[in-house]
Scaffold this motif. Structure first.
Motif, short mmCIF file in Angstrom:
data_model
loop_
_atom_site.label_atom_id
_atom_site.label_comp_id
_atom_site.label_asym_id
_atom_site.label_seq_id
_atom_site.Cartn_x
_atom_site.Cartn_y
_atom_site.Cartn_z
N UNK A 1 1.23 17.39 5.01
CA UNK A 1 1.44 16.58 6.22
C UNK A 1 0.75 17.21 7.41
N UNK A 2 0.83 18.53 7.54
CA UNK A 2 0.21 19.22 8.65
C UNK A 2 -1.30 19.08 8.61
N UNK A 3 -1.88 19.26 7.42
CA UNK A 3 -3.33 19.15 7.28
C UNK A 3 -3.83 17.76 7.66
N UNK B 1 -4.05 9.26 2.84
CA UNK B 1 -2.91 9.59 1.99
C UNK B 1 -3.02 11.02 1.49
N UNK B 2 -1.91 11.55 0.97
CA UNK B 2 -1.93 12.89 0.41
C UNK B 2 -2.82 12.96 -0.81
N UNK C 1 -5.65 11.42 -1.12
CA UNK C 1 -7.00 11.61 -0.59
C UNK C 1 -7.24 13.06 -0.23
N UNK C 2 -6.20 13.71 0.29
CA UNK C 2 -6.31 15.12 0.64
C UNK C 2 -6.57 15.96 -0.61
N UNK C 3 -5.86 15.65 -1.68
CA UNK C 3 -6.05 16.40 -2.92
C UNK C 3 -7.49 16.27 -3.42
N UNK C 4 -8.07 15.10 -3.28
CA UNK C 4 -9.45 14.88 -3.70
C UNK C 4 -10.41 15.73 -2.85
#
Length: 223
Positions: A178-180, A191-192, A194-197
């Protein structure tokens, strides 16, 4: 700490290296440049040899009876002396661990003795100016809108640059997903997943899948 306070005496180097032929080659070359090398093939003898009486430690990692990483950790904890790792172990984890333990430089074998000499001179100069041990330089540097990894510019998308920059500024600290996302200038609606990708792509560009650690249920941390 004052290193080489008497400019007329040779630089004294403690070497812990179990390859006698390699040790002899290095010793003879550095002697031509006013450096006096004392080598111990046994790491236990090396760490008992009066480390504080030397100007620099040149340390192999693959040693009999005691891993060089253990030697590094012990020497850095007890003495204020610059340490250069000289090793054929080229795994990124060994390099990172050595620097995390406090080694000042890592020189993978094989290398030209001229490069070793140049690094020794540079490191001793920094020590002389600073008066002692400084934190090892980070592998990462942010200049403007570019991240440099080990001195080389990385080619990142805006989102990758944004996320990696956050991790670099808080290196070693776990940042939540969430912070990132919330602190990102380009990912606020992402979305989270997308962050993982994006993290996966950054790891690939760093050439080390373990450089960014996933902390289960929390987020990510740059090691």
């Amino acid at each position: 700490m004052q290193k080489k306070s008497d400019e007329n005496r040779p630089v004294k180097i403690l070497m812990i290296e179990d390859d006698p032929e390699f040790a002899e080659l290095v010793t003879e070359f550095l002697a031509k440049h006013g450096m006096e090398v004392t080598n111990y093939e046994d790491p236990f003898l090396g760490v008992s040899a009066g480390v504080q009486n030397y100007d620099l430690l040149l340390l192999d990692l693959t040693l009999p009876g005691m891993d060089g990483l253990e030697v590094c950790e012990e020497v850095v904890r007890k003495y204020d002396i610059p340490v250069i790792i000289s090793s054929a172990r080229s795994d990124v984890e060994d390099k990172v661990k050595s620097l995390q333990l406090g080694a000042d430089d890592y020189l993978p074998k094989p290398y030209d003795p001229q490069e070793l000499h140049a690094r020794i001179v540079s490191l001793l100069r920094r020590y002389s100016k600073s008066g002692g041990r400084q934190a090892p330089p980070s592998e990462y540097e942010i200049r403007g809108d570019t991240v440099y990894h080990r001195g080389e510019p990385m080619h990142l998308t805006p989102a990758e640059f944004d996320i990696l920059s956050q991790l670099i500024r808080k290196q070693g600290i776990t940042l939540s997903r969430e912070q990132l996302i919330n602190e990102s200038k380009v990912m606020s609606d992402s979305s989270q997943k997308s962050l993982d990708v994006i993290i996966s792509k950054i790891r690939s560009k760093l050439g080390n899948p373990k450089a960014i650690q996933a902390v289960r249920g929390v987020g990510y941390k740059l090691l």
